[in-house]
Structures are given as structure tokens and as C-alpha cells.
Design an enzyme around this catalytic site. Structure first.
Site, PDB file in Angstrom:
ATOM      1  N   VAL A  16       0.848  -1.187   0.000  1.00  0.00           N
ATOM      2  CA  VAL A  16       0.000   0.000   0.000  1.00  0.00           C
ATOM      3  C   VAL A  16       0.884   1.237   0.000  1.00  0.00           C
ATOM      4  O   VAL A  16       1.795   1.349   0.815  1.00  0.00           O
ATOM      5  CB  VAL A  16      -0.936   0.022   1.235  1.00  0.00           C
ATOM      6  CG1 VAL A  16      -1.818   1.270   1.207  1.00  0.00           C
ATOM      7  CG2 VAL A  16      -1.804  -1.229   1.264  1.00  0.00           C
ATOM      8  N   CYS A  17       0.650   2.132  -0.940  1.00  0.00           N
ATOM      9  CA  CYS A  17       1.365   3.404  -1.028  1.00  0.00           C
ATOM     10  C   CYS A  17       2.871   3.156  -1.133  1.00  0.00           C
ATOM     11  O   CYS A  17       3.334   2.391  -1.974  1.00  0.00           O
ATOM     12  CB  CYS A  17       0.992   4.275   0.171  1.00  0.00           C
ATOM     13  SG  CYS A  17       1.482   6.014   0.032  1.00  0.00           S
ATOM     14  N   SER A  18       3.655   3.764  -0.269  1.00  0.00           N
ATOM     15  CA  SER A  18       5.113   3.639  -0.346  1.00  0.00           C
ATOM     16  C   SER A  18       5.617   2.265   0.080  1.00  0.00           C
ATOM     17  O   SER A  18       6.821   1.997   0.015  1.00  0.00           O
ATOM     18  CB  SER A  18       5.789   4.717   0.510  1.00  0.00           C
ATOM     19  OG  SER A  18       5.399   4.596   1.865  1.00  0.00           O
TER      20      SER A  18
END
Length: 333
Positions: A104-106
Site C-alpha cells: 500500500v502506497c510507499s
């Protein structure tokens, strides 16, 4: 079938992204016709795990469960946070044995560090997309989508796009009905249209030449008019060929592409802050027709004017009586 899920808690992880994984996979929804995953939060060194917001979450379980889990999920953490080799090994092993691996995300940087994204297409938050591509050139980074599935690896874009990525896995493994049950409980759409391009404010490259600055300013003030290269060249007191060559040299793009981007930015502003219909906005911005404006929205922002207004408009619910946006099938990311 997806039954067991391990969420790997990492130091300095983002609480929201961690919470997204816990919310989708960690809640028993059997009373609503859903499933109950065998969900575990695990970590390399059990104990208090500091989050990026300063508080800690106590995790008692080590990585043993992750060795056989059907899904390994990695939340976001600040880019550059040192990766524990034991965590990287778990991610590699999961990818090799065919388990789902979700970031998720970074969190995509953790997957990249583990090497499981090499030669694959992936995404991350648009703020970090260029950095991911620069650090890991073997990855095909797509900054415009909400999530990417490449084989058994799923990477989600920024923050809430983790919900989209997680629901995609549920939908793929267990079907639409199960994904809808999770989405309904979370009060989110089971599948969003478009990509993260619509959230990015991309500035139009300004002209560095004083001789063209006046012309580009005039172009912005006359977006609703037909602005051909011949007309712009006359305004700049140049031949069309010289004007086109000089414009590209100064802005890095063609007059037409620059103009369309300005029109798109103006259309976004009007969709956000006015009650004008789509046809009116199309005329005022120089697109001419709502269908033409819609084409440019889908091409550049991967969403439609109607969907954009629904998301960002301050005058929600005030839409044109005739919306040529009903079919969103071409906007799927």
C-alpha cells in the site's frame, strides 16, 4: 482460495495504510454473508512498533505465520526506512511460492527492495513514482493508476487506493459479491473509476522567452476561441514554422498540447467551483463540446468530467441535465 493473511508491521509504518489492511482482511463479516480470514499482524521483532505519527502499536507475533500465508500485505512507511532482511526474505518467499503480495502506497519500496518487482509493472503514490523508477529502473512504474496487478503482486497507489487494491484481491479470489460485502461494511465504492492522475495538480510548463510570454498569456485569456498555429504565429510576429519551433524549444511541447493542458486545467477549476453545465464549460474552455472535453479528461486524468465534479466539486449534485458521461467503461484503470 484466499484464507490466511499476514500483515507485516514495520517500523515507522503509516497508521492509516496499516488500518486499511486490517479493516479489509481482519474483520469477521460472516454475519453479513462474508468471510472471516485467518488474519495475523506479524513483525520481525515482536514488541512495540513505532508508527510515523509517534505512537506505537504492540505486535506480539513474529514472522512464522507469514511463511505459509496466502497473502502478505505491507503497509506504507517513509521512503528510505531500513528494511529488515527477514522481512525481505518473507516477501521473496511469498512471491516465489505464488502467494499474493500486496503493498500500500510507499510500501512498494519494500517490495522493490526485496526484488519481487523486477521486470514487473507497479505503482506507488504519485509523489514517489519518479523516485521508485529512478532507484529501481527494472520496474515499469505507472503513476496514473489506483493499483496494479502483475501476476501475484499487487501494488496500490497513495493511501486510500490501498482499499481499491485490497478489494481487488478479494474480488479476484472470492468474487464480486464478497468484495461488495466488504465495501458495503466500509461504506466505500467496491470499485472506483479512474486513476490517481485526477488527484495530481500538474503545472503547465511556462514559457521562458519574453517574446512568447505575452502570447502564452494571451492564449490563456482566450481559451474559448479557435487558436490555430497560424493565428498564434501572427500574434507573435513570426512565421508559423518559426513559432512552432520556438514554442517547442521554450516549453518542451507543441502549441496545441500546451493549449489543451491549459484548457483542461481551466475545466477542472470550473468543475470544482461553478454550477456551469458540461456543455457550457466545454464552450468556455475551448473544447467546443462536452464529448470532446470528456475525451481529454479520460485520456489525461483517467476519469470523466462528471466523475471529477462528483469527487472535487463544491457544488455537489448540481450537474447538467444532459450528461454525455453515462458510460464509464472506458475509464477502468
Amino acid at each position: 482460495m484466499l484464507k490466511t493473511v499476514a500483515c507485516i508491521a514495520v517500523p515507522q509504518m503509516a497508521p492509516f495504510e496499516f488500518g486499511v489492511i486490517c479493516e479489509v482482511f481482519g474483520i469477521d463479516r460472516t454475519e453479513h454473508g462474508g468471510v472471516a480470514f485467518d488474519f495475523h499482524v506479524v513483525t520481525a521483532e515482536p514488541g512495540p512498533i513505532p508508527t510515523k505519527l509517534g505512537f506505537s502499536i504492540n505486535v506480539d507475533e513474529g514472522l512464522e505465520f507469514a511463511a505459509t500465508a496466502d497473502l502478505i500485505a505491507v503497509p506504507a512507511s517513509p521512503v528510505g526506512t531500513p528494511a529488515d532482511e527477514a522481512v525481505l526474505r518473507v516477501i521473496r518467499d511469498a512471491a516465489e511460492r505464488g502467494a499474493w503480495v500486496l503493498s500500500v502506497c510507499s510500501g512498494s519500496f519494500m517490495l522493490a527492495e526485496a526484488g519481487v518487482l523486477d521486470g514487473r509493472r507497479a505503482t506507488t503514490h504519485w509523489m514517489y513514482a519518479d523516485l521508485l523508477a529512478e532507484r529501481y529502473p527494472s520496474i515499469e512504474v505507472d503513476p496514473d493508476v489506483l493499483f496494479v496487478q502483475d501476476g501475484n503482486i499487487v501494488t496500490g497507489a497513495g493511501t486510500a487506493a490501498g482499499i481499491d487494491a485490497a478489494l481487488h484481491i478479494v474480488r479476484t479470489e472470492l468474487g464480486v459479491a464478497q468484495a461488495n460485502i466488504v465495501a458495503r461494511r466500509m461504506v466505500v465504492p467496491p470499485q472506483r473509476d479512474g486513476g490517481q492522475s485526477q488527484f495530481i495538480r500538474t503545472p503547465v510548463v511556462e514559457c521562458r522567452s519574453d517574446s512568447l510570454a505575452a502570447v502564452t498569456t494571451w492564449m490563456v485569456e482566450h481559451l474559448d476561441e479557435e487558436l490555430t498555429v497560424d493565428r498564434l504565429a501572427r500574434k507573435a510576429l513570426m512565421s508559423p514554422r518559426t513559432f512552432a519551433r520556438k514554442f517547442r524549444a521554450e516549453t518542451g511541447t507543441t502549441p496545441n498540447a500546451w493549449l489543451n493542458r491549459q484548457r483542461l486545467l481551466r475545466a477542472q477549476e470550473l468543475l470544482e467551483g461553478s454550477d456551469l453545465s458540461l456543455e457550457e464549460i466545454a464552450r468556455e474552455t475551448g473544447f467546443g463540446a462536452a464529448s470532446v472535453m470528456r475525451h481529454h479528461f479520460v485520456k489525461v486524468l483517467q476519469t470523466t468530467p462528471t466523475a471529477y465534479r462528483r469527487t472535487f466539486g463544491s457544488h455537489l449534485g448540481v450537474l447538467s441535465a444532459v450528461e454525455p458521461d453515462a458510460d464509464l467503461s472506458s475509464v477502468a484503470s
